[in-house]
Design a protein around this motif. Sequence first.
Motif, PDB file in Angstrom:
ATOM      1  N   MET A  68       0.809  -1.219   0.000  1.00 52.24           N
ATOM      2  CA  MET A  68       0.000   0.000   0.000  1.00 52.24           C
ATOM      3  C   MET A  68       0.845   1.272   0.000  1.00 52.24           C
ATOM      4  O   MET A  68       0.603   2.194  -0.776  1.00 52.24           O
ATOM      5  CB  MET A  68      -0.934   0.012   1.217  1.00 52.24           C
ATOM      6  CG  MET A  68      -1.690   1.316   1.377  1.00 52.24           C
ATOM      7  SD  MET A  68      -2.532   1.431   2.952  1.00 52.24           S
ATOM      8  CE  MET A  68      -2.871   3.197   2.998  1.00 52.24           C
ATOM      9  N   SER A  69       1.834   1.307   0.874  1.00 51.47           N
ATOM     10  CA  SER A  69       2.621   2.542   0.999  1.00 51.47           C
ATOM     11  C   SER A  69       3.309   2.897  -0.312  1.00 51.47           C
ATOM     12  O   SER A  69       3.247   4.038  -0.783  1.00 51.47           O
ATOM     13  CB  SER A  69       3.667   2.389   2.107  1.00 51.47           C
ATOM     14  OG  SER A  69       3.046   2.236   3.349  1.00 51.47           O
ATOM     15  N   THR A  70       3.973   1.914  -0.916  1.00 48.88           N
ATOM     16  CA  THR A  70       4.729   2.178  -2.130  1.00 48.88           C
ATOM     17  C   THR A  70       3.816   2.426  -3.325  1.00 48.88           C
ATOM     18  O   THR A  70       4.057   3.344  -4.119  1.00 48.88           O
ATOM     19  CB  THR A  70       5.661   0.995  -2.437  1.00 48.88           C
ATOM     20  OG1 THR A  70       6.398   0.666  -1.266  1.00 48.88           O
ATOM     21  CG2 THR A  70       6.616   1.340  -3.546  1.00 48.88           C
ATOM     22  N   SER A  71       2.775   1.626  -3.458  1.00 44.51           N
ATOM     23  CA  SER A  71       1.864   1.779  -4.596  1.00 44.51           C
ATOM     24  C   SER A  71       1.197   3.149  -4.598  1.00 44.51           C
ATOM     25  O   SER A  71       1.073   3.788  -5.647  1.00 44.51           O
ATOM     26  CB  SER A  71       0.806   0.675  -4.578  1.00 44.51           C
ATOM     27  OG  SER A  71       1.402  -0.590  -4.676  1.00 44.51           O
ATOM     28  N   PHE A  72       0.783   3.594  -3.422  1.00 40.20           N
ATOM     29  CA  PHE A  72       0.157   4.908  -3.325  1.00 40.20           C
ATOM     30  C   PHE A  72       1.172   6.016  -3.628  1.00 40.20           C
ATOM     31  O   PHE A  72       0.807   7.060  -4.181  1.00 40.20           O
ATOM     32  CB  PHE A  72      -0.449   5.122  -1.938  1.00 40.20           C
ATOM     33  CG  PHE A  72      -1.799   4.476  -1.754  1.00 40.20           C
ATOM     34  CD1 PHE A  72      -2.058   3.211  -2.254  1.00 40.20           C
ATOM     35  CD2 PHE A  72      -2.804   5.130  -1.078  1.00 40.20           C
ATOM     36  CE1 PHE A  72      -3.291   2.605  -2.080  1.00 40.20           C
ATOM     37  CE2 PHE A  72      -4.056   4.538  -0.908  1.00 40.20           C
ATOM     38  CZ  PHE A  72      -4.302   3.267  -1.405  1.00 40.20           C
ATOM     39  N   ALA A  73       2.432   5.778  -3.263  1.00 33.12           N
ATOM     40  CA  ALA A  73       3.466   6.791  -3.500  1.00 33.12           C
ATOM     41  C   ALA A  73       3.780   6.925  -4.986  1.00 33.12           C
ATOM     42  O   ALA A  73       3.829   8.039  -5.530  1.00 33.12           O
ATOM     43  CB  ALA A  73       4.735   6.442  -2.726  1.00 33.12           C
ATOM     44  N   VAL A  74       3.995   5.797  -5.663  1.00 35.25           N
ATOM     45  CA  VAL A  74       4.467   5.874  -7.048  1.00 35.25           C
ATOM     46  C   VAL A  74       3.358   6.220  -8.038  1.00 35.25           C
ATOM     47  O   VAL A  74       3.650   6.583  -9.176  1.00 35.25           O
ATOM     48  CB  VAL A  74       5.172   4.573  -7.478  1.00 35.25           C
ATOM     49  CG1 VAL A  74       6.402   4.317  -6.617  1.00 35.25           C
ATOM     50  CG2 VAL A  74       4.236   3.385  -7.435  1.00 35.25           C
ATOM     51  N   ARG A  75       2.098   6.152  -7.613  1.00 40.80           N
ATOM     52  CA  ARG A  75       1.032   6.558  -8.534  1.00 40.80           C
ATOM     53  C   ARG A  75       1.172   8.029  -8.898  1.00 40.80           C
ATOM     54  O   ARG A  75       0.766   8.452  -9.980  1.00 40.80           O
ATOM     55  CB  ARG A  75      -0.343   6.303  -7.924  1.00 40.80           C
ATOM     56  CG  ARG A  75      -0.685   7.169  -6.723  1.00 40.80           C
ATOM     57  CD  ARG A  75      -2.050   6.871  -6.158  1.00 40.80           C
ATOM     58  NE  ARG A  75      -2.280   7.636  -4.929  1.00 40.80           N
ATOM     59  CZ  ARG A  75      -3.376   7.542  -4.186  1.00 40.80           C
ATOM     60  NH1 ARG A  75      -4.347   6.710  -4.533  1.00 40.80           N
ATOM     61  NH2 ARG A  75      -3.501   8.267  -3.084  1.00 40.80           N
ATOM     62  N   ASP A  76       1.750   8.813  -7.989  1.00 38.87           N
ATOM     63  CA  ASP A  76       1.932  10.238  -8.263  1.00 38.87           C
ATOM     64  C   ASP A  76       3.210  10.516  -9.044  1.00 38.87           C
ATOM     65  O   ASP A  76       3.364  11.603  -9.617  1.00 38.87           O
ATOM     66  CB  ASP A  76       1.965  11.030  -6.944  1.00 38.87           C
ATOM     67  CG  ASP A  76       0.659  10.913  -6.170  1.00 38.87           C
ATOM     68  OD1 ASP A  76      -0.399  10.865  -6.825  1.00 38.87           O
ATOM     69  OD2 ASP A  76       0.701  10.851  -4.932  1.00 38.87           O
ATOM     70  N   LEU A  77       4.143   9.563  -9.062  1.00 37.43           N
ATOM     71  CA  LEU A  77       5.424   9.781  -9.751  1.00 37.43           C
ATOM     72  C   LEU A  77       5.366   9.404 -11.231  1.00 37.43           C
ATOM     73  O   LEU A  77       6.203   9.828 -12.010  1.00 37.43           O
ATOM     74  CB  LEU A  77       6.529   8.986  -9.047  1.00 37.43           C
ATOM     75  CG  LEU A  77       6.748   9.335  -7.565  1.00 37.43           C
ATOM     76  CD1 LEU A  77       7.877   8.493  -6.994  1.00 37.43           C
ATOM     77  CD2 LEU A  77       7.021  10.822  -7.366  1.00 37.43           C
ATOM     78  N   LYS A  78       4.410   8.560 -11.563  1.00 42.32           N
ATOM     79  CA  LYS A  78       4.112   8.235 -12.968  1.00 42.32           C
ATOM     80  C   LYS A  78       5.325   7.679 -13.724  1.00 42.32           C
ATOM     81  O   LYS A  78       5.625   8.078 -14.839  1.00 42.32           O
ATOM     82  CB  LYS A  78       3.530   9.457 -13.690  1.00 42.32           C
ATOM     83  CG  LYS A  78       2.264  10.009 -13.020  1.00 42.32           C
ATOM     84  CD  LYS A  78       1.622  11.091 -13.830  1.00 42.32           C
ATOM     85  CE  LYS A  78       0.447  11.718 -13.077  1.00 42.32           C
ATOM     86  NZ  LYS A  78      -0.543  10.734 -12.616  1.00 42.32           N
ATOM     87  N   ARG A  79       6.026   6.742 -13.070  1.00 45.77           N
ATOM     88  CA  ARG A  79       7.139   6.049 -13.712  1.00 45.77           C
ATOM     89  C   ARG A  79       6.878   4.546 -13.683  1.00 45.77           C
ATOM     90  O   ARG A  79       6.168   4.050 -12.801  1.00 45.77           O
ATOM     91  CB  ARG A  79       8.482   6.344 -13.004  1.00 45.77           C
ATOM     92  CG  ARG A  79       8.844   7.814 -12.870  1.00 45.77           C
ATOM     93  CD  ARG A  79       8.714   8.604 -14.162  1.00 45.77           C
ATOM     94  NE  ARG A  79       9.485   8.060 -15.262  1.00 45.77           N
ATOM     95  CZ  ARG A  79       9.073   8.110 -16.535  1.00 45.77           C
ATOM     96  NH1 ARG A  79       7.898   8.640 -16.865  1.00 45.77           N
ATOM     97  NH2 ARG A  79       9.847   7.604 -17.486  1.00 45.77           N
ATOM     98  N   PRO A  80       7.441   3.787 -14.640  1.00 45.32           N
ATOM     99  CA  PRO A  80       7.266   2.333 -14.633  1.00 45.32           C
ATOM    100  C   PRO A  80       7.726   1.735 -13.299  1.00 45.32           C
ATOM    101  O   PRO A  80       8.789   2.097 -12.782  1.00 45.32           O
ATOM    102  CB  PRO A  80       8.156   1.873 -15.782  1.00 45.32           C
ATOM    103  CG  PRO A  80       8.181   3.043 -16.724  1.00 45.32           C
ATOM    104  CD  PRO A  80       8.182   4.250 -15.846  1.00 45.32           C
ATOM    105  N   PHE A  81       6.925   0.808 -12.778  1.00 42.59           N
ATOM    106  CA  PHE A  81       7.091   0.388 -11.386  1.00 42.59           C
ATOM    107  C   PHE A  81       7.088  -1.132 -11.254  1.00 42.59           C
ATOM    108  O   PHE A  81       6.201  -1.805 -11.766  1.00 42.59           O
ATOM    109  CB  PHE A  81       5.950   0.983 -10.559  1.00 42.59           C
ATOM    110  CG  PHE A  81       5.822   0.455  -9.163  1.00 42.59           C
ATOM    111  CD1 PHE A  81       6.893   0.504  -8.280  1.00 42.59           C
ATOM    112  CD2 PHE A  81       4.618  -0.078  -8.712  1.00 42.59           C
ATOM    113  CE1 PHE A  81       6.771   0.022  -6.979  1.00 42.59           C
ATOM    114  CE2 PHE A  81       4.477  -0.553  -7.420  1.00 42.59           C
ATOM    115  CZ  PHE A  81       5.556  -0.506  -6.556  1.00 42.59           C
ATOM    116  N   PHE A  82       8.113  -1.650 -10.548  1.00 40.75           N
ATOM    117  CA  PHE A  82       8.125  -3.039 -10.112  1.00 40.75           C
ATOM    118  C   PHE A  82       7.918  -3.048  -8.597  1.00 40.75           C
ATOM    119  O   PHE A  82       8.796  -2.604  -7.847  1.00 40.75           O
ATOM    120  CB  PHE A  82       9.459  -3.714 -10.440  1.00 40.75           C
ATOM    121  CG  PHE A  82       9.627  -4.075 -11.890  1.00 40.75           C
ATOM    122  CD1 PHE A  82       8.969  -5.171 -12.435  1.00 40.75           C
ATOM    123  CD2 PHE A  82      10.452  -3.322 -12.709  1.00 40.75           C
ATOM    124  CE1 PHE A  82       9.133  -5.504 -13.774  1.00 40.75           C
ATOM    125  CE2 PHE A  82      10.626  -3.654 -14.050  1.00 40.75           C
ATOM    126  CZ  PHE A  82       9.955  -4.754 -14.586  1.00 40.75           C
TER     127      PHE A  82
END
Length: 337
Positions: free
Chosen positions: A92-106
């Motif tokens: 949850m913490s990471t997914s919510f964070a990177v949604r705003d960064l808009k970069r490809p995510f593993f």
Amino acid sequence: MANKRLGSQTVQLQNDVVIISTASIVGPKEGKGPLSEYFDKILQDDLFGEKSWELAESKMIKEAMKMAIAKTSYMMNDVDYIFSGDLLNQLMSTSFAVRDLKRPFFGLYGACSTMSESLSLASMIVDGGYSDLVLAGTSSHFSSAERQFRFPLEMGYQRPLTAQWTVTGAGCTVLSSKGEGPKVKRITTGKVIDKGIKDPNNMGAAMAPAAVDTIKTYFDDTKDDIDSFDIIATGDLGKLGMDIALDLIKKEGYDISKVYTDCGVEIFDHEKQDTHCGGSGCGCSAVTFCGYIYNKLINKEFNKIMLVSTGALLSPTSTLQKQSIPSVAHAVVIQNY
């Protein structure tokens, strides 16, 4: 052809994978510990202006990523991939964070081994020529971890002396195929090891055999010299787990005592801060590496280190079902030369 492999579990990178910057954010308790001078940001309030501890943790990792990239000449849009994870359900913490960064995510889950896991995978993708710029990091939060894995804080549950204190912190590294800084050289990926420990308040004992297996495998695979290391740092075994690890690895024929430490022991003052066996959590090895160890590498006080983040792969469900605690540890060797 797997021509970068050494032995059974180790890979040797053949191209430059440079850690060009790091960033670390910690909570108030961590900011009062012995490593306080090495952290980029110390929170005054562990809610970080948010409505919940989970959202505060998410804000921490997002801010750490933004701070790390801001220290470089790059922008967030230049980042090819983000490798990161946390302890919470569905990341949850990471997914919510990177949604705003808009970069490809593993998204990664290795429990408290996630810092070395993210560094390992990010380094291999740069070495393989698939990316020139990658972020790797992780986070944890004392209160969000307590709520998920143990008991609500409002219950005032008494912690046994074998317990550790989950670090409130987030760390991020920026890895590049070019630039100045220490380089990732070798990676030993750990196996899941389970010696039957069932007590979730004694995770140091559960994780120590995994750390020992990975460290032993690294030296078996590479024939490297222990004395060439300035420091070998496990993730969060704490004081009890660290003692167990030292005993176990000596029985395997390796004496690392002169260069060995544990991030969970380093981050808190054992006598003054009442953290029992020390620190734990994804953020423990993340902020210790991104703050203290990286600073020592940059200033050439350390020239060769091994980070062995350690993870207890339990869940609330497995604990309630009285299952033992599988554990894993991943080693990353980083050098200035």
